[in-house]
Design a protein around this motif. Structure first.
Motif, PDB file in Angstrom:
ATOM      1  N   ALA A   2       0.859  -1.181   0.000  1.00 36.86           N
ATOM      2  CA  ALA A   2       0.000   0.000   0.000  1.00 36.86           C
ATOM      3  C   ALA A   2       0.900   1.238   0.000  1.00 36.86           C
ATOM      4  N   TYR A   3       0.575   2.230  -0.783  1.00 31.14           N
ATOM      5  CA  TYR A   3       1.352   3.446  -0.852  1.00 31.14           C
ATOM      6  C   TYR A   3       0.514   4.591  -0.336  1.00 31.14           C
ATOM      7  N   ALA A  74       3.239 -11.012 -13.830  1.00 32.60           N
ATOM      8  CA  ALA A  74       1.986 -10.300 -14.077  1.00 32.60           C
ATOM      9  C   ALA A  74       0.852 -11.003 -13.340  1.00 32.60           C
ATOM     10  N   PRO A  75      -0.181 -10.242 -12.992  1.00 33.10           N
ATOM     11  CA  PRO A  75      -1.339 -10.869 -12.376  1.00 33.10           C
ATOM     12  C   PRO A  75      -1.955 -11.898 -13.333  1.00 33.10           C
ATOM     13  N   GLY A  76      -2.566 -12.913 -12.782  1.00 30.49           N
ATOM     14  CA  GLY A  76      -3.172 -13.964 -13.596  1.00 30.49           C
ATOM     15  C   GLY A  76      -4.316 -13.497 -14.461  1.00 30.49           C
ATOM     16  N   TYR A 152      -6.936  -2.731  -8.621  1.00 35.04           N
ATOM     17  CA  TYR A 152      -5.511  -2.718  -8.286  1.00 35.04           C
ATOM     18  C   TYR A 152      -5.305  -2.856  -6.775  1.00 35.04           C
ATOM     19  N   ARG A 153      -5.618  -4.029  -6.296  1.00 34.52           N
ATOM     20  CA  ARG A 153      -5.458  -4.358  -4.874  1.00 34.52           C
ATOM     21  C   ARG A 153      -4.541  -5.559  -4.754  1.00 34.52           C
ATOM     22  N   ASP A 154      -3.753  -5.592  -3.670  1.00 34.54           N
ATOM     23  CA  ASP A 154      -2.902  -6.756  -3.443  1.00 34.54           C
ATOM     24  C   ASP A 154      -3.709  -7.856  -2.757  1.00 34.54           C
ATOM     25  N   LEU A 161      -1.227   1.167  -5.868  1.00 37.96           N
ATOM     26  CA  LEU A 161      -0.812   2.192  -6.814  1.00 37.96           C
ATOM     27  C   LEU A 161      -0.473   3.485  -6.091  1.00 37.96           C
ATOM     28  N   THR A 162       0.539   4.187  -6.592  1.00 33.73           N
ATOM     29  CA  THR A 162       0.791   5.549  -6.134  1.00 33.73           C
ATOM     30  C   THR A 162      -0.294   6.434  -6.747  1.00 33.73           C
ATOM     31  N   GLU A 163      -0.386   7.691  -6.306  1.00 31.07           N
ATOM     32  CA  GLU A 163      -1.357   8.605  -6.912  1.00 31.07           C
ATOM     33  C   GLU A 163      -1.077   8.776  -8.403  1.00 31.07           C
ATOM     34  N   GLN A 164       0.192   8.830  -8.771  1.00 32.02           N
ATOM     35  CA  GLN A 164       0.542   8.998 -10.179  1.00 32.02           C
ATOM     36  C   GLN A 164       0.145   7.765 -10.993  1.00 32.02           C
TER      37      GLN A 164
END
Length: 186
Positions: A2-3, A74-76, A152-154, A161-164
Protein backbone atom coordinates in the motif's frame (compact mmCIF):
# COMPACT_ATOMS: atom_id res chain seq x y z
CA UNK A 1 2.30 -2.82 -0.98
CA UNK A 2 0.00 0.00 0.00
CA UNK A 3 1.35 3.45 -0.85
CA UNK A 4 0.44 6.68 0.87
CA UNK A 5 1.41 10.22 0.06
CA UNK A 6 3.22 10.55 3.41
CA UNK A 7 6.95 10.00 3.56
CA UNK A 8 8.07 6.55 4.66
CA UNK A 9 10.91 6.49 7.19
CA UNK A 10 13.65 3.93 6.53
CA UNK A 11 16.84 3.39 8.49
CA UNK A 12 19.11 6.24 7.50
CA UNK A 13 16.79 8.03 5.04
CA UNK A 14 13.21 8.98 4.20
CA UNK A 15 11.34 7.80 1.09
CA UNK A 16 9.29 10.73 -0.16
CA UNK A 17 6.24 10.51 -2.46
CA UNK A 18 8.41 11.98 -5.24
CA UNK A 19 11.00 9.19 -4.82
CA UNK A 20 8.27 6.55 -4.81
CA UNK A 21 6.70 7.97 -7.99
CA UNK A 22 10.08 8.12 -9.74
CA UNK A 23 10.77 4.49 -8.83
CA UNK A 24 7.28 3.45 -9.94
CA UNK A 25 7.78 4.85 -13.45
CA UNK A 26 9.76 1.72 -14.35
CA UNK A 27 6.95 -0.62 -13.31
CA UNK A 28 4.71 -2.27 -15.90
CA UNK A 29 1.16 -0.93 -16.27
CA UNK A 30 -1.48 -3.68 -16.59
CA UNK A 31 -5.03 -3.87 -17.83
CA UNK A 32 -6.76 -6.58 -15.85
CA UNK A 33 -9.91 -8.55 -16.55
CA UNK A 34 -11.91 -11.27 -14.93
CA UNK A 35 -13.13 -13.53 -17.76
CA UNK A 36 -11.99 -17.03 -18.59
CA UNK A 37 -9.68 -17.58 -21.57
CA UNK A 38 -11.49 -17.84 -24.88
CA UNK A 39 -9.54 -16.28 -27.75
CA UNK A 40 -6.78 -18.19 -29.57
CA UNK A 41 -3.53 -16.27 -30.01
CA UNK A 42 -3.63 -16.27 -33.87
CA UNK A 43 -7.13 -14.75 -33.80
CA UNK A 44 -6.02 -12.06 -31.33
CA UNK A 45 -2.96 -11.34 -33.51
CA UNK A 46 -5.21 -10.95 -36.56
CA UNK A 47 -7.37 -8.43 -34.67
CA UNK A 48 -4.32 -6.48 -33.49
CA UNK A 49 -2.92 -6.38 -37.03
CA UNK A 50 -6.25 -5.21 -38.44
CA UNK A 51 -6.78 -2.55 -35.78
CA UNK A 52 -3.26 -1.12 -36.03
CA UNK A 53 -2.59 -1.31 -39.78
CA UNK A 54 -3.02 2.47 -40.28
CA UNK A 55 -1.24 3.54 -37.12
CA UNK A 56 1.78 5.81 -37.46
CA UNK A 57 4.52 5.66 -34.83
CA UNK A 58 2.71 3.13 -32.67
CA UNK A 59 4.50 1.01 -30.12
CA UNK A 60 5.90 -2.45 -30.78
CA UNK A 61 3.07 -4.87 -29.96
CA UNK A 62 3.42 -8.53 -29.06
CA UNK A 63 0.49 -10.91 -28.61
CA UNK A 64 0.91 -13.74 -26.10
CA UNK A 65 -1.46 -16.51 -25.02
CA UNK A 66 -1.47 -16.12 -21.23
CA UNK A 67 -0.05 -13.79 -18.56
CA UNK A 68 2.57 -16.48 -17.85
CA UNK A 69 3.98 -15.75 -21.36
CA UNK A 70 4.72 -12.10 -20.52
CA UNK A 71 8.34 -11.03 -20.01
CA UNK A 72 7.64 -9.93 -16.42
CA UNK A 73 5.61 -11.18 -13.46
CA UNK A 74 1.99 -10.30 -14.08
CA UNK A 75 -1.34 -10.87 -12.38
CA UNK A 76 -3.17 -13.96 -13.60
CA UNK A 77 -5.99 -11.79 -14.97
CA UNK A 78 -3.76 -9.41 -17.00
CA UNK A 79 -5.26 -8.63 -20.42
CA UNK A 80 -2.51 -6.29 -21.59
CA UNK A 81 0.68 -4.61 -20.46
CA UNK A 82 2.58 -1.45 -21.29
CA UNK A 83 6.20 -1.82 -20.18
CA UNK A 84 9.46 -0.25 -21.27
CA UNK A 85 7.93 1.37 -24.35
CA UNK A 86 6.27 -1.82 -25.60
CA UNK A 87 2.75 -3.25 -25.49
CA UNK A 88 1.76 -6.85 -24.91
CA UNK A 89 -1.76 -8.15 -25.52
CA UNK A 90 -2.76 -11.33 -23.69
CA UNK A 91 -5.05 -13.22 -26.08
CA UNK A 92 -6.70 -15.67 -23.71
CA UNK A 93 -8.91 -13.40 -21.60
CA UNK A 94 -10.43 -11.64 -24.64
CA UNK A 95 -13.72 -12.71 -26.18
CA UNK A 96 -13.88 -10.58 -29.33
CA UNK A 97 -12.40 -7.82 -31.48
CA UNK A 98 -14.00 -5.09 -29.35
CA UNK A 99 -12.25 -6.32 -26.21
CA UNK A 100 -8.94 -6.44 -28.08
CA UNK A 101 -9.56 -2.87 -29.31
CA UNK A 102 -10.26 -1.68 -25.76
CA UNK A 103 -7.08 -3.27 -24.45
CA UNK A 104 -5.09 -1.73 -27.32
CA UNK A 105 -6.63 1.67 -26.54
CA UNK A 106 -5.77 1.26 -22.86
CA UNK A 107 -2.16 0.16 -23.38
CA UNK A 108 -1.09 1.73 -26.67
CA UNK A 109 -3.16 4.90 -27.01
CA UNK A 110 -3.23 5.88 -23.33
CA UNK A 111 -0.11 4.50 -21.62
CA UNK A 112 2.22 4.63 -24.65
CA UNK A 113 0.56 7.53 -26.48
CA UNK A 114 0.38 10.01 -23.61
CA UNK A 115 4.02 9.38 -22.75
CA UNK A 116 5.02 10.01 -26.35
CA UNK A 117 3.02 13.15 -27.09
CA UNK A 118 3.72 14.87 -23.76
CA UNK A 119 7.16 15.53 -22.39
CA UNK A 120 7.90 14.09 -18.93
CA UNK A 121 6.92 17.29 -17.07
CA UNK A 122 3.69 17.69 -19.06
CA UNK A 123 2.79 14.04 -18.44
CA UNK A 124 3.35 14.40 -14.67
CA UNK A 125 1.26 17.59 -14.66
CA UNK A 126 -1.53 15.81 -16.53
CA UNK A 127 -1.49 13.03 -13.91
CA UNK A 128 -1.66 15.66 -11.13
CA UNK A 129 -4.55 17.37 -12.93
CA UNK A 130 -6.52 14.11 -13.01
CA UNK A 131 -6.11 13.75 -9.24
CA UNK A 132 -6.96 17.44 -8.73
CA UNK A 133 -10.14 17.05 -10.79
CA UNK A 134 -11.19 14.13 -8.59
CA UNK A 135 -10.40 16.04 -5.39
CA UNK A 136 -12.44 18.95 -6.79
CA UNK A 137 -15.50 16.73 -7.14
CA UNK A 138 -15.43 15.51 -10.76
CA UNK A 139 -17.99 12.70 -10.51
CA UNK A 140 -17.23 10.82 -13.78
CA UNK A 141 -13.51 10.68 -12.98
CA UNK A 142 -14.27 9.72 -9.37
CA UNK A 143 -16.37 6.79 -10.63
CA UNK A 144 -13.52 5.65 -12.88
CA UNK A 145 -11.07 6.06 -10.00
CA UNK A 146 -13.29 3.81 -7.89
CA UNK A 147 -13.20 1.13 -10.63
CA UNK A 148 -9.41 1.40 -10.81
CA UNK A 149 -9.11 1.10 -7.03
CA UNK A 150 -11.17 -2.10 -7.08
CA UNK A 151 -8.91 -3.63 -9.73
CA UNK A 152 -5.51 -2.72 -8.29
CA UNK A 153 -5.46 -4.36 -4.87
CA UNK A 154 -2.90 -6.76 -3.44
CA UNK A 155 -3.76 -10.10 -1.85
CA UNK A 156 -4.54 -8.41 1.46
CA UNK A 157 -6.93 -5.94 -0.20
CA UNK A 158 -4.68 -2.87 -0.10
CA UNK A 159 -4.40 -0.49 -3.05
CA UNK A 160 -0.91 -0.82 -4.49
CA UNK A 161 -0.81 2.19 -6.81
CA UNK A 162 0.79 5.55 -6.13
CA UNK A 163 -1.36 8.61 -6.91
CA UNK A 164 0.54 9.00 -10.18
CA UNK A 165 0.03 5.36 -11.17
CA UNK A 166 -3.64 5.62 -10.22
CA UNK A 167 -4.04 8.71 -12.43
CA UNK A 168 -2.27 6.87 -15.26
CA UNK A 169 -4.75 3.99 -14.97
CA UNK A 170 -7.68 6.43 -14.80
CA UNK A 171 -6.51 8.09 -18.03
CA UNK A 172 -6.12 4.68 -19.67
CA UNK A 173 -9.61 3.64 -18.54
CA UNK A 174 -11.07 6.84 -20.04
CA UNK A 175 -9.44 6.08 -23.40
CA UNK A 176 -10.54 2.44 -23.20
CA UNK A 177 -14.16 3.52 -22.62
CA UNK A 178 -14.05 5.63 -25.81
CA UNK A 179 -14.01 2.41 -27.89
CA UNK A 180 -17.50 1.51 -29.07
CA UNK A 181 -19.07 -1.92 -29.55
CA UNK A 182 -17.75 -1.99 -33.14
CA UNK A 183 -14.18 -1.76 -31.85
CA UNK A 184 -13.70 1.79 -33.16
CA UNK A 185 -13.34 5.07 -31.31
CA UNK A 186 -16.70 6.78 -30.81
Amino acid sequence: KAYSEKSTAQTGFTITPEMRNKAANGLPMFRSGFQAARMPTPEAQAHVTSLTKKWKNGPPITVVSTPADLPMDAPGDARGVYWKGKVWIVAGPHNDRTEIARTLAHEAVAHFGLRNILDANEWRQYMRNIQLAIKSGNKPLTAIRDEVRKAYRDDSGRLYLTEQQEADEIAAKVVEQAVGPDGKFR
